[in-house]
Design an enzyme around this catalytic site. Sequence first.
Site, PDB file in Angstrom:
ATOM      1  N   GLU A   1       0.221 -13.859 -20.626  1.00  0.00           N
ATOM      2  CA  GLU A   1      -0.795 -14.330 -21.142  1.00  0.00           C
ATOM      3  C   GLU A   1      -2.075 -13.322 -20.748  1.00  0.00           C
ATOM      4  OE1 GLU A   1      -1.241 -16.090 -23.689  1.00  0.00           O
ATOM      5  OE2 GLU A   1      -3.176 -16.903 -23.794  1.00  0.00           O
ATOM      6  N   TYR A   2      -2.181 -13.163 -19.574  1.00  0.00           N
ATOM      7  CA  TYR A   2      -3.175 -12.407 -18.993  1.00  0.00           C
ATOM      8  C   TYR A   2      -3.212 -10.896 -19.720  1.00  0.00           C
ATOM      9  CZ  TYR A   2      -6.195  -9.342 -15.880  1.00  0.00           C
ATOM     10  OH  TYR A   2      -7.328  -8.689 -15.459  1.00  0.00           O
TER      11      TYR A   2
ATOM     12  N   LYS B   1      -5.368  -6.821  20.835  1.00  0.00           N
ATOM     13  CA  LYS B   1      -4.235  -5.787  19.997  1.00  0.00           C
ATOM     14  C   LYS B   1      -3.051  -6.225  20.384  1.00  0.00           C
ATOM     15  CE  LYS B   1      -6.466  -2.465  18.163  1.00  0.00           C
ATOM     16  NZ  LYS B   1      -6.327  -0.762  18.233  1.00  0.00           N
TER      17      LYS B   1
ATOM     18  N   GLU C   1      -9.812 -14.011  12.784  1.00  0.00           N
ATOM     19  CA  GLU C   1      -8.833 -13.739  11.662  1.00  0.00           C
ATOM     20  C   GLU C   1      -8.007 -12.658  12.035  1.00  0.00           C
ATOM     21  OE1 GLU C   1     -10.902 -11.633   8.613  1.00  0.00           O
ATOM     22  OE2 GLU C   1     -12.419 -11.038  10.006  1.00  0.00           O
TER      23      GLU C   1
ATOM     24  N   CYS D   1      36.308   9.561   3.681  1.00  0.00           N
ATOM     25  CA  CYS D   1      35.781   8.172   4.206  1.00  0.00           C
ATOM     26  C   CYS D   1      36.072   7.962   5.679  1.00  0.00           C
ATOM     27  CB  CYS D   1      36.304   7.056   3.387  1.00  0.00           C
ATOM     28  SG  CYS D   1      35.839   5.436   4.026  1.00  0.00           S
TER      29      CYS D   1
ATOM     30  N   GLU E   1     -11.585  -4.436   4.460  1.00  0.00           N
ATOM     31  CA  GLU E   1     -10.235  -3.668   4.535  1.00  0.00           C
ATOM     32  C   GLU E   1      -9.621  -3.163   3.487  1.00  0.00           C
ATOM     33  OE1 GLU E   1     -10.604  -2.486   7.850  1.00  0.00           O
ATOM     34  OE2 GLU E   1      -8.525  -1.636   8.314  1.00  0.00           O
TER      35      GLU E   1
ATOM     36  N   LYS F   1      -6.115  -8.653  12.105  1.00  0.00           N
ATOM     37  CA  LYS F   1      -6.897  -7.423  11.973  1.00  0.00           C
ATOM     38  C   LYS F   1      -6.012  -6.710  11.060  1.00  0.00           C
ATOM     39  CE  LYS F   1      -9.199  -3.804  14.510  1.00  0.00           C
ATOM     40  NZ  LYS F   1      -8.491  -2.639  14.220  1.00  0.00           N
TER      41      LYS F   1
ATOM     42  N   TYR G   1     -14.405  -8.995   5.172  1.00  0.00           N
ATOM     43  CA  TYR G   1     -14.528  -9.706   6.615  1.00  0.00           C
ATOM     44  C   TYR G   1     -15.751  -9.563   7.045  1.00  0.00           C
ATOM     45  CZ  TYR G   1     -13.941  -4.647   8.380  1.00  0.00           C
ATOM     46  OH  TYR G   1     -14.166  -3.378   8.612  1.00  0.00           O
TER      47      TYR G   1
ATOM     48  N   SER H   1     -16.983   0.443  15.615  1.00  0.00           N
ATOM     49  CA  SER H   1     -15.668  -0.110  15.619  1.00  0.00           C
ATOM     50  C   SER H   1     -15.528  -1.459  16.415  1.00  0.00           C
ATOM     51  CB  SER H   1     -14.847   1.037  16.542  1.00  0.00           C
ATOM     52  OG  SER H   1     -15.638   1.752  17.496  1.00  0.00           O
TER      53      SER H   1
ATOM     54  N   ASP I   1      -4.304  -3.606   8.972  1.00  0.00           N
ATOM     55  CA  ASP I   1      -4.224  -2.228   9.384  1.00  0.00           C
ATOM     56  C   ASP I   1      -4.426  -1.422   7.950  1.00  0.00           C
ATOM     57  OD1 ASP I   1      -3.621  -0.079  10.854  1.00  0.00           O
ATOM     58  OD2 ASP I   1      -1.359  -0.444  11.215  1.00  0.00           O
TER      59      ASP I   1
ATOM     60  N   CYS J   1      39.738   0.622   0.796  1.00  0.00           N
ATOM     61  CA  CYS J   1      39.193   0.819   1.977  1.00  0.00           C
ATOM     62  C   CYS J   1      38.969  -0.258   2.804  1.00  0.00           C
ATOM     63  CB  CYS J   1      37.861   1.621   1.574  1.00  0.00           C
ATOM     64  SG  CYS J   1      36.934   1.981   3.203  1.00  0.00           S
TER      65      CYS J   1
ATOM     66  N   CYS K   1      38.593   4.993   5.592  1.00  0.00           N
ATOM     67  CA  CYS K   1      40.092   4.985   4.878  1.00  0.00           C
ATOM     68  C   CYS K   1      40.539   6.370   4.778  1.00  0.00           C
ATOM     69  CB  CYS K   1      40.161   4.127   3.753  1.00  0.00           C
ATOM     70  SG  CYS K   1      39.208   4.614   2.542  1.00  0.00           S
TER      71      CYS K   1
ATOM     72  N   CYS L   1      32.702   6.225  -0.832  1.00  0.00           N
ATOM     73  CA  CYS L   1      33.963   6.257  -0.947  1.00  0.00           C
ATOM     74  C   CYS L   1      34.830   5.913  -2.172  1.00  0.00           C
ATOM     75  CB  CYS L   1      34.419   5.202   0.235  1.00  0.00           C
ATOM     76  SG  CYS L   1      35.988   5.050   0.388  1.00  0.00           S
TER      77      CYS L   1
ATOM     78  N   ARG M   1     -15.692   4.192   5.767  1.00  0.00           N
ATOM     79  CA  ARG M   1     -16.282   4.191   7.149  1.00  0.00           C
ATOM     80  C   ARG M   1     -16.686   5.646   7.742  1.00  0.00           C
ATOM     81  NH1 ARG M   1     -14.709   4.455  12.187  1.00  0.00           N
ATOM     82  NH2 ARG M   1     -16.044   3.395  13.614  1.00  0.00           N
TER      83      ARG M   1
HETATM   84  O1  JCF Z   1      -9.390  -6.592   9.516  1.00  0.00           O
HETATM   85  C1  JCF Z   1      -9.935  -5.546  10.054  1.00  0.00           C
HETATM   86  N1  JCF Z   1      -9.259  -4.535  10.262  1.00  0.00           N
HETATM   87  C2  JCF Z   1     -11.216  -5.947  10.632  1.00  0.00           C
HETATM   88  C3  JCF Z   1     -11.936  -4.913  11.177  1.00  0.00           C
HETATM   89  C4  JCF Z   1     -11.732  -7.256  10.464  1.00  0.00           C
HETATM   90  C5  JCF Z   1     -13.147  -7.487  11.069  1.00  0.00           C
HETATM   91  O2  JCF Z   1     -13.357  -8.884  10.839  1.00  0.00           O
HETATM   92  C6  JCF Z   1     -13.883  -6.581  11.381  1.00  0.00           C
HETATM   93  C7  JCF Z   1     -13.215  -5.155  11.528  1.00  0.00           C
HETATM   94  C8  JCF Z   1     -14.346  -4.365  12.252  1.00  0.00           C
HETATM   95  C9  JCF Z   1     -15.248  -4.658  12.521  1.00  0.00           C
HETATM   96  N2  JCF Z   1     -15.136  -6.912  12.015  1.00  0.00           N
HETATM   97  C10 JCF Z   1     -15.910  -6.041  12.446  1.00  0.00           C
HETATM   98  C11 JCF Z   1     -17.010  -6.407  12.834  1.00  0.00           C
END
Ligand code: JCF
Length: 683
Positions: free
Chosen positions: A37-38, A326, A122, A420, A185, A124, A237, A84, A126, A444, A423, A438, A145
Amino acid sequence: MSQLPLLTNGLADLRKQLNEHSYRYYVLDDPSLPDAEYDRLFRQLQALEAKHPELITSDSPTQRVGSTPLSDFPSINHQVPMLSLGNVFDAEGLQAFVKRVEKELTDLGRALLNEELEFCCEPKLDGLAVSLIYQNGQLVQGVTRGDGQTGEGITENLKTLRSIPLSLRSADNQSLPELLEVRGEVYMPRAAFEAMNEQARLADEKTFANPRNAAAGSLRQLDSRITATRPLEFTAYQVAQISQDFAVETHEKAMQSLKNWGFKISPDLKVVKGYSGLQNFCDALAAKRDQLPYDIDGAVLKINDLRLQAELGFRAREPRWATSFKYPAQEEITRLLDVEFQVGRTGAVTPVARLEPVQVAGVTVSNATLHNMDEIVRLEVRIGDTVIIRRAGDVIPQIVRVVLEQRPTNTQSIIMPTSCPICDSHVERAEGEAAYRCTGGLYCPAQRKEAIKHFASRKAFDIEGLGVKLIDQLVDNELVKSPADLYKLKVEQLANLERMAEKSANNLLEALEVSKKTTLARFIYALGIREVGEATAANLARYFGQLETLKQVSVEQLLDVDDVGPIVAQHIYAFFNEPHNLTTLDDLLAQGIHWPETQVRREDLPLTGQTWVLTGSMQNLTRDQAKEKLEALGAKVAGSVSKKTSQLVAGEAAGSKLTKAESLGVPVMDEQQLLELLASHTG
Ligand code: JCF
């Protein structure tokens, strides 16, 4: 020309509907419209805009397809530096962070009055950080950034992301800030990344090492039309700048404002108190890490009170009021010790990497998949090489690249065996396929084992107590050559096997007996026809109703079944025309396998041959439920009304489809009438 204002309103209304759906879909994760529909509304908007290009607005959802390539990206200074975050790696580090902020706040004269400090936490993500500027609610600029001071202007690329609002959503026409700078992000969810790489592998194109590289590569395209095809998402974020009147007291409230304006924020955002709250959050998130649909490298922990944040300020390159906890890396370096070749259920001979064991994100990894020979060529990997492996979520660990600078002198090339390894049958490569197979078929032992494992698995015959180890023994001792042989086993034969005794043998025989009563769908699935999964097996069972019919169908008839395309149809057809397989089927039925004959042939269902359309919202069942029920009665459920529509079901607030049905004279019923009809057929 008097129609123009009307048209303008119509366009605005369509855009509003589409944007609202995107918001429900991307931000609230609660879609309000079926995708079909969208798409239909989207095409309607596209068609109207094509006729009246002068009425296209820059924030129209149709404008997310990308535009003409740039020659390079402009360099743009950030109005507020993009810093950072500091890192902590363990409980001590976390404790030190909390102690430090508490001391700094006390030094600033902020007595904490025994109240525990609040933090907003929350995952982080990647991916890549970007900044978005909105003026009077319109997206005017998007910047990477970069080095934190200066980034690259990638506005056109960012506009192609559906989770980035082109204009801020304002519920009930509330006013919008003159200026808003949002940070967040950009990333690629894992499943979309795997699918994209799989496509690339099939097309013999370049693959990306991980979702982060894929996101970076996609954002760095000078041609935004390419970015538009990449499955990128944005999660906000941080509010970096906002007009005075819209300032709030806490980070959490700022995130809530962003959500209301149409941004996706983390579903795992949480406010906690003090060190123990932080520790619990980090532990819980770490436990959930593999189940998340995207890669994360830690948790972000921020003081929630924005006034306290402002008072604490920044040190050299990071805020004092936040840190990241981390987690262990998802990529590690190790050595490729050997490559072995495994034979799967369909005979595919796949290279498997044996690695020097290494810890990756908390798990010891000693094997990785190499997919196929093309992948080995692409990676230029040799036995003995130093390799980077990646383990993410429940995906099998993969080799992502070779560290050529660390290649030892005595590496060996990897060669596909011509026969193989199990077998000794000839191994060949079908034209247009990446896999070598194979040719031994069920002769086999490897294929036989896999076929029996599949037959006994939960979604097939669900034979309790018949595990992988036992199947290996049964095949190795030549007690079982085909699934039907399972039903001919005797207690004495079983009791003599390793880890078996009379009791377990009897239990297994009982489980085998129970398994004889099944359904046609499970039976078809259990046969292990190539590309026929659980859903396709169910469709086949529903469509043909009987095994006898299925044995005699043509490829054309198969193509009428939902989900069955030319390749799958060919596999099914080939399966039922192979004499060996027919013997296996007869053999199984002779063992007493049976299923209820309740499945009705499609031609006999009450709504067979009718096409139904659903519109508007219903109170007692979802659109999907209604669709499923109607399909079970034989109807086809379509997305749009045409002359061929047999019946329209109009729920509340039905719109253009109802009008169209009425103009075409298509019969219309309401939800109540639908419920009565369904009840009359199932009662
Ligand atoms: O999800 C992230 N990579 C992430 C990076 C989330 C955050 O709340 C961040 C950040 C980098 C700087 N907050 C700051 C202040």
